[in-house]
Design an enzyme around this catalytic site. Structure first.
Site, PDB file in Angstrom:
ATOM      1  N   GLY A   1      45.832  49.844  41.648  1.00 54.71           N
ATOM      2  CA  GLY A   1      47.158  49.836  41.037  1.00 54.71           C
ATOM      3  C   GLY A   1      47.286  50.734  39.824  1.00 54.71           C
ATOM      4  O   GLY A   1      48.250  50.628  39.072  1.00 54.71           O
TER       5      GLY A   1
ATOM      6  N   HIS B   1      39.311  39.216  46.192  1.00 53.92           N
ATOM      7  CA  HIS B   1      40.038  40.343  45.581  1.00 53.92           C
ATOM      8  C   HIS B   1      39.830  40.285  44.060  1.00 53.92           C
ATOM      9  O   HIS B   1      39.764  39.205  43.472  1.00 53.92           O
ATOM     10  CB  HIS B   1      41.525  40.251  45.922  1.00 53.92           C
ATOM     11  CG  HIS B   1      42.279  41.494  45.554  1.00 53.92           C
ATOM     12  ND1 HIS B   1      42.692  41.735  44.266  1.00 53.92           N
ATOM     13  CD2 HIS B   1      42.650  42.562  46.283  1.00 53.92           C
ATOM     14  CE1 HIS B   1      43.307  42.899  44.218  1.00 53.92           C
ATOM     15  NE2 HIS B   1      43.294  43.436  45.438  1.00 53.92           N
TER      16      HIS B   1
ATOM     17  N   LYS C   1      50.266  41.675  48.209  1.00 53.80           N
ATOM     18  CA  LYS C   1      50.207  40.901  46.952  1.00 53.80           C
ATOM     19  C   LYS C   1      51.439  39.980  46.853  1.00 53.80           C
ATOM     20  O   LYS C   1      51.929  39.533  47.888  1.00 53.80           O
ATOM     21  CB  LYS C   1      50.084  41.833  45.749  1.00 53.80           C
ATOM     22  CG  LYS C   1      48.950  42.838  45.934  1.00 53.80           C
ATOM     23  CD  LYS C   1      48.553  43.514  44.665  1.00 53.80           C
ATOM     24  CE  LYS C   1      47.536  44.599  44.960  1.00 53.80           C
ATOM     25  NZ  LYS C   1      46.923  45.145  43.762  1.00 53.80           N
TER      26      LYS C   1
ATOM     27  N   ASN D   1      47.722  45.001  51.699  1.00 45.02           N
ATOM     28  CA  ASN D   1      47.729  43.799  50.867  1.00 45.02           C
ATOM     29  C   ASN D   1      49.033  43.817  50.075  1.00 45.02           C
ATOM     30  O   ASN D   1      49.158  44.545  49.096  1.00 45.02           O
ATOM     31  CB  ASN D   1      46.514  43.842  49.921  1.00 45.02           C
ATOM     32  CG  ASN D   1      46.555  42.741  48.875  1.00 45.02           C
ATOM     33  OD1 ASN D   1      47.328  41.793  48.990  1.00 45.02           O
ATOM     34  ND2 ASN D   1      45.725  42.859  47.850  1.00 45.02           N
TER      35      ASN D   1
ATOM     36  N   GLU E   1      36.408  47.995  46.367  1.00 46.38           N
ATOM     37  CA  GLU E   1      37.604  48.231  45.555  1.00 46.38           C
ATOM     38  C   GLU E   1      37.209  48.364  44.090  1.00 46.38           C
ATOM     39  O   GLU E   1      37.100  47.348  43.380  1.00 46.38           O
ATOM     40  CB  GLU E   1      38.581  47.072  45.715  1.00 46.38           C
ATOM     41  CG  GLU E   1      39.090  46.885  47.134  1.00 46.38           C
ATOM     42  CD  GLU E   1      40.507  46.338  47.121  1.00 46.38           C
ATOM     43  OE1 GLU E   1      41.391  47.001  47.652  1.00 46.38           O
ATOM     44  OE2 GLU E   1      40.723  45.266  46.541  1.00 46.38           O
TER      45      GLU E   1
ATOM     46  N   SER F   1      44.384  52.637  45.038  1.00 46.60           N
ATOM     47  CA  SER F   1      45.366  53.720  45.019  1.00 46.60           C
ATOM     48  C   SER F   1      45.218  54.683  46.194  1.00 46.60           C
ATOM     49  O   SER F   1      45.374  55.892  46.032  1.00 46.60           O
ATOM     50  CB  SER F   1      45.310  54.465  43.683  1.00 46.60           C
ATOM     51  OG  SER F   1      45.549  53.560  42.614  1.00 46.60           O
TER      52      SER F   1
ATOM     53  N   GLU G   1      41.757  40.646  41.675  1.00 48.68           N
ATOM     54  CA  GLU G   1      42.779  39.877  40.950  1.00 48.68           C
ATOM     55  C   GLU G   1      42.473  38.377  41.003  1.00 48.68           C
ATOM     56  O   GLU G   1      42.723  37.648  40.045  1.00 48.68           O
ATOM     57  CB  GLU G   1      44.171  40.204  41.507  1.00 48.68           C
ATOM     58  CG  GLU G   1      44.606  41.604  41.088  1.00 48.68           C
ATOM     59  CD  GLU G   1      45.603  42.278  42.011  1.00 48.68           C
ATOM     60  OE1 GLU G   1      46.216  41.614  42.868  1.00 48.68           O
ATOM     61  OE2 GLU G   1      45.749  43.514  41.888  1.00 48.68           O
TER      62      GLU G   1
END
Ligand code: PEP
Length: 252
Positions: free
Chosen positions: A173, A95, A11, A9, A167, A212, A97
């Site tokens: 991240g 996701h 991003k 991904n 996730e 991560s 985010e």
């Protein structure tokens, strides 16, 4: 036997020049073996050019988001049929985010999941808890709510053409990774919940881990019985980092 999927991904990163370096490096270094597949998910403007770069290779193409609508007056949105048209086989939906920054609800995510499937694209459904939720002992409750929204809207059989990514938000991240045991516990829970609807299908669904993941921790995560791959952010932006994870998948 479930195949491993290693998905990048990207991003909101990349450029024409940087993508060329990244994709040519990945394509040139794909490890031998057929127990795994690779996927890259660039930003919308680069989908068509990256489609050309991965054509004929072992690397598939996916998008990071999709509209729940088929066409029409939705300024700034991208229809599932458009993704299909430029060569996407997958799309990431839900996701964290998108949920946290853009306010996507589980109902929105379920609508996107269904719209993607209607266009022949495999959704990668992301689910995961925040640190606060984990510390409050609410991990399974949060995952169940996110999963059930899709199960209720699309039905359990829809997971025959879908991938799930667990996730944990606190691991995305941050450099903090769920331990293989922590991740395995949640993956097992997700599979068991699906199994209450359709046990045969639950055994076949790929459940990826994201948070991560790197070359160093991938072997420990990928050897867990219910972890079928990774959704990778940071380590998907450099060919050697992404290939180190692909190598762990090939060796698994
Ligand atoms: C992600 O955003 O899906 C992700 C897992 O990111 P990272 O690998 O950087 O934690």
């Amino acid at each position: 036997m479930r195949k491993i999927l290693i998905a990048g991904n990207w991003k909101m990163n990349g450029s024409t020049a940087a993508n060329e370096v990244l994709v040519s490096g990945i394509v040139a270094g794909v490890p031998e073996g057929d127990g795994f597949s690779l996927l890259v998910c660039p930003s919308f403007p680069y989908l068509a050019s990256v489609a050309g770069m991965v054509a004929g290779s072992k690397v598939a193409l996916g998008a990071q988001n999709v509209s729940e609508h088929a066409s029409g007056a939705f300024t700034g949105e991208t229809a599932p049929s458009m993704l299909k048209d430029v060569g996407c086989e997958f799309v990431i939906v839900g996701h964290s985010e998108r949920r946290a920054i853009y306010g996507e609800t589980s109902a929105d995510v379920a609508a996107k999941f269904q719209a993607a499937q209607a266009a022949g694209i495999t959704p990668i459904l992301c689910v995961g808890e925040t640190l606060e939720e984990r510390e409050a002992g609410a991990t399974e409750k949060v995952i169940d709510e996110q999963l059930d929204a899709v199960l209720d809207a699309a039905g359990a059989d829809s997971f025959a053409a879908a991938v799930i990514a667990y996730e944990p938000v606190w691991a995305i991240g941050t450099g903090m990774t769920a331990s293989p045991e922590q991740a395995q516990d949640v993956h097992k829970h997700i599979r068991a919940r699906l199994a209450t609807h359709n046990a045969e299908l639950a055994e076949k669904v790929q459940i990826l881990y994201g948070g991560s993941m790197k070359g160093e921790n991938a072997p420990g995560l990928l050897c867990m019985p219910d972890i079928d791959g990774g959704l990778i952010g940071g380590a998907s932006l450099k060919a050697s980092d992404f290939l180190a994870i692909a190598e762990a998948a090939a060796q698994n």
